[in-house]
Design a protein around this motif. Structure first.
Motif, mmCIF file in Angstrom:
data_model
loop_
_atom_site.group_PDB
_atom_site.id
_atom_site.type_symbol
_atom_site.label_atom_id
_atom_site.label_comp_id
_atom_site.label_asym_id
_atom_site.label_seq_id
_atom_site.Cartn_x
_atom_site.Cartn_y
_atom_site.Cartn_z
ATOM 1 N N UNK A 204 -6.835 7.141 11.904
ATOM 2 C CA UNK A 204 -5.657 6.885 12.724
ATOM 3 C C UNK A 204 -5.233 5.427 12.564
ATOM 4 N N UNK A 205 -3.948 5.226 12.360
ATOM 5 C CA UNK A 205 -3.432 3.875 12.207
ATOM 6 C C UNK A 205 -3.005 3.327 13.568
ATOM 7 N N UNK A 206 -3.031 2.004 13.692
ATOM 8 C CA UNK A 206 -2.685 1.318 14.933
ATOM 9 C C UNK A 206 -1.839 0.109 14.584
ATOM 10 N N UNK A 207 -0.700 -0.099 15.263
ATOM 11 C CA UNK A 207 0.148 -1.245 14.941
ATOM 12 C C UNK A 207 -0.629 -2.563 14.895
ATOM 13 N N UNK A 208 -0.403 -3.328 13.844
ATOM 14 C CA UNK A 208 -1.035 -4.626 13.594
ATOM 15 C C UNK A 208 -2.532 -4.513 13.284
ATOM 16 N N UNK A 209 -3.241 -3.657 13.980
ATOM 17 C CA UNK A 209 -4.704 -3.618 13.874
ATOM 18 C C UNK A 209 -5.176 -2.863 12.644
ATOM 19 N N UNK A 210 -4.537 -1.733 12.341
ATOM 20 C CA UNK A 210 -4.966 -0.930 11.198
ATOM 21 C C UNK A 210 -3.757 -0.202 10.644
ATOM 22 N N UNK A 211 -3.209 -0.712 9.534
ATOM 23 C CA UNK A 211 -2.017 -0.112 8.947
ATOM 24 C C UNK A 211 -2.173 -0.012 7.437
ATOM 25 N N UNK A 212 -1.289 0.734 6.818
ATOM 26 C CA UNK A 212 -1.419 0.978 5.379
ATOM 27 C C UNK A 212 -0.851 -0.159 4.538
ATOM 28 N N UNK A 213 -0.081 -1.005 5.150
ATOM 29 C CA UNK A 213 0.356 -2.244 4.506
ATOM 30 C C UNK A 213 0.378 -3.318 5.580
ATOM 31 N N UNK A 214 -0.127 -4.501 5.257
ATOM 32 C CA UNK A 214 -0.097 -5.586 6.232
ATOM 33 C C UNK A 214 0.026 -6.921 5.518
ATOM 34 N N UNK A 215 0.339 -7.940 6.286
ATOM 35 C CA UNK A 215 0.463 -9.300 5.762
ATOM 36 C C UNK A 215 -0.811 -10.070 6.072
ATOM 37 N N UNK A 216 -1.159 -10.976 5.180
ATOM 38 C CA UNK A 216 -2.306 -11.845 5.430
ATOM 39 C C UNK A 216 -2.244 -13.054 4.513
ATOM 40 N N UNK A 217 -3.223 -13.928 4.684
ATOM 41 C CA UNK A 217 -3.510 -14.952 3.682
ATOM 42 C C UNK A 217 -4.897 -14.653 3.155
ATOM 43 N N UNK A 218 -5.092 -14.922 1.884
ATOM 44 C CA UNK A 218 -6.444 -14.779 1.328
ATOM 45 C C UNK A 218 -6.761 -16.006 0.494
#
Length: 548
Positions: A204-218
């Motif tokens: 189950x996906x959750x807004x911001x917390x667990x999604x199929x595409x997200x933004x980040x820095x690495x």
């Protein structure tokens, strides 16, 4: 059995099912998967769902209470607070709206300024990964629970070799480190990039917390020595902690991940962990990994040291994502809606005119509100007026509370007559009348107090829901009460797996308890202390609980 990891820079399972993305001539994207996505699509497109969506759009306010129905509360507060919109074309993806992007950009500016002091340089690498590079280290890729998405067609033609969309960038970047690093003068090499990643979540996906595409820095860095690498891991972890505690007003715990929970392929993973009292679940807030020399060996990243000897580099990777916004919402939001800490609030002050028929001309009130907004902006305070004339004052008060601005200023005829404004705090609801000449000083003082109060309240709640236990019976009871549990542990992988199995699922279907982290600041451990789960001699204190 593959390890389970819940990680901003890595999570775990096998590559068992692959998602295929087909790009057509019209640049539309089709998704093929062996999951039951067709069933999901029919639900999304059903007329009943659309009717419910239209009904939601006309409703003002949150329909459920945070402590009674957290899942629906969180979904509503994110949507009605205008942080995001659900993307109906692909389940598990979200449209980030201006408020969310403004918060993310505040975090980005803060973080960029800090890592610039560490001589980290910004790069950007392509999002496409060849199958050969991605599968070069299969154990690493098996560390990702979301399946990798593959591009299999371009237009009408099948690609000769499928291309993956990056789930993370180790296998994208590291082949080039082997080219760029030749001798000790090339070290340290420090790379950071801001980008998006795709991880085809099957859960189950959750807004911001667990999604199929997200933004980040690495961040990806290479050093000549282990000592340098380990120091940077701590330095970055401290910056992440400051992002949460200083900007987002969220208390976090700095710690080390267990062997079972660390990033796949890493030598050691350090993390910061948050805890959501309303659900009794931990949430991994950010991670900083010492990769050791594992990837250097895989990708032949070596250098000639000062003595002319060939050595492998020591590497790190570290990441912070838009999950941080979700943690902030979960921590501070209430039954009225969002509550933004002033340091990241998209709008710090909202000014609303309070007309009284026949008392003062509406244009006079309008001009007074605009003048206050200008004064605040000139002082560096993000402010706006809500001058919509098709809504009542009460409606606008509730709407702005839903959207989370830290301060609301009301200006009515009496305020004009007394050369004052009324200020209302979002966090406590407290009201005070302030002379126009004192407005800037008072507004800045209140914003500082709100920032501090939000952190203090969250810290107190965290302390109140943290429980120290030493026996399995105490552990079970604390878990039932949705506590963050600090327990002595023998530090054995099989014992942790057994705890997860024995603790079972909660009433919402959440999985069993696991280690969240071993805190860097360790309480005193008596020599006779036994592991709460195995009865063997304990080696450390660790935090346990269910998690997102």
């Amino acid at each position: 059995m593959v390890k389970s990891v819940d990680d901003d820079l890595g999570t775990s399972t096998s590559l068992g099912s692959q998602t295929k993305i087909i790009i057509s001539d019209e640049d539309s994207v089709q998704v093929e998967t062996n999951q039951l996505l067709t069933g999901e699509a029919s639900v999304v497109n059903s007329s009943e769902k659309k009717k419910k969506e239209r009904k939601k759009e006309t409703r003002l306010g949150i329909s459920v209470k945070k402590d009674e129905d957290f899942g629906n509360w969180y979904s509503e507060v994110c949507r009605f607070g205008e942080l995001l919109e659900y993307y109906e074309q692909v389940k598990g993806c979200y449209i980030l709206k201006p408020s969310a992007m403004k918060i993310w950009n505040v975090i980005r500016r803060f973080f960029d300024a800090e890592i610039e002091k560490m001589d980290v340089e910004e790069y950007y690498f392509p999002m496409f990964v060849s199958r050969g590079a991605l599968e070069k280290e299969k154990d690493h890729i098996k560390g990702f629970a979301p399946e990798v998405a593959w591009v299999t067609r371009a237009g009408e033609s099948d690609l000769e070799t499928p291309i993956a969309l990056r789930p993370t960038s180790e296998t994208v970047i590291y082949p080039y480190l082997s080219k760029w690093i030749r001798g000790h003068r090339d070290l340290p090499l420090k790379i950071n990039q801001w980008n998006n990643v795709v991880r085809w979540e099957s859960s189950d996906t959750t807004p911001f917390v667990r999604s199929r595409e997200f933004l980040w820095q690495e961040g990806h860095t290479a050093f000549a020595t282990k000592e340098e690498a380990e120091q940077e891991v701590l330095d970055v972890l401290n910056i992440y902690s400051r992002v949460y505690e200083e900007l987002l007003a969220v208390p976090v715990i700095k710690g080390i991940k267990s062997e079972n929970e660390k990033f796949a392929g890493a030598f050691e993973t350090k993390s910061i962990e948050a805890f959501i009292p309303s659900t009794g679940r931990g949430i991994q807030a950010a991670t900083s990994h010492c990769l050791g020399q594992n990837f250097a060996q895989m990708f032949d990243i070596t250098f000639e040291d000062k003595k002319g000897k060939r050595s492998m580099v020591w590497q790190n990777s570290w990441g912070l994502s838009t999950r941080s916004i979700g943690v902030m919402v979960m921590t501070h939001g209430d039954d009225k809606g969002l509550v933004f800490p002033p340091k990241v609030a998209p709008v710090k002050v909202v000014v609303i005119q309070v007309p009284i028929k026949g008392a003062v001309d509406d244009q006079v009130l309008f001009d007074a509100c605009e003048a206050v907004v200008s004064t605040l902006r000139e002082a560096g305070i993000r402010a706006k007026s809500d001058n919509r004339d098709n809504y009542s004052c009460g409606w606008k008060y509730a709407d702005q509370e839903l959207k989370g601005a830290p301060l609301r200023i009301e200006i009515g005829p009496r305020d004009l007559a007394n050369d004052q404004v009324r200020i209302v705090r979002r966090d406590t609801g407290a009201k005070m009348d302030v002379k126009r000449g004192d407005l800037i000083e008072q507004a800045k003082d209140l914003l500082e107090k709100i920032q501090r109060n939000l952190y203090d309240v969250a810290k107190r709640k965290l302390e109140e829901c943290t429980q120290k236990v030493e026996t399995w019976e105490e552990f079970e009871e604390a878990l039932r009460q949705k506590k963050l549990i600090l327990a002595p542990w023998c530090d054995e992988v099989e014992v942790e797996k057994d705890v997860r199995k024995r603790s079972g699922s909660d009433e919402t279907g959440g999985g069993g308890a696991k280690t969240l982290c071993t805190p860097l600041e360790q309480p005193e451990l008596r020599q006779d202390t036994l592991c709460f789960a195995s009865g063997k001699p304990a080696k450390k204190w660790s935090y346990w609980g269910r998690s997102y």
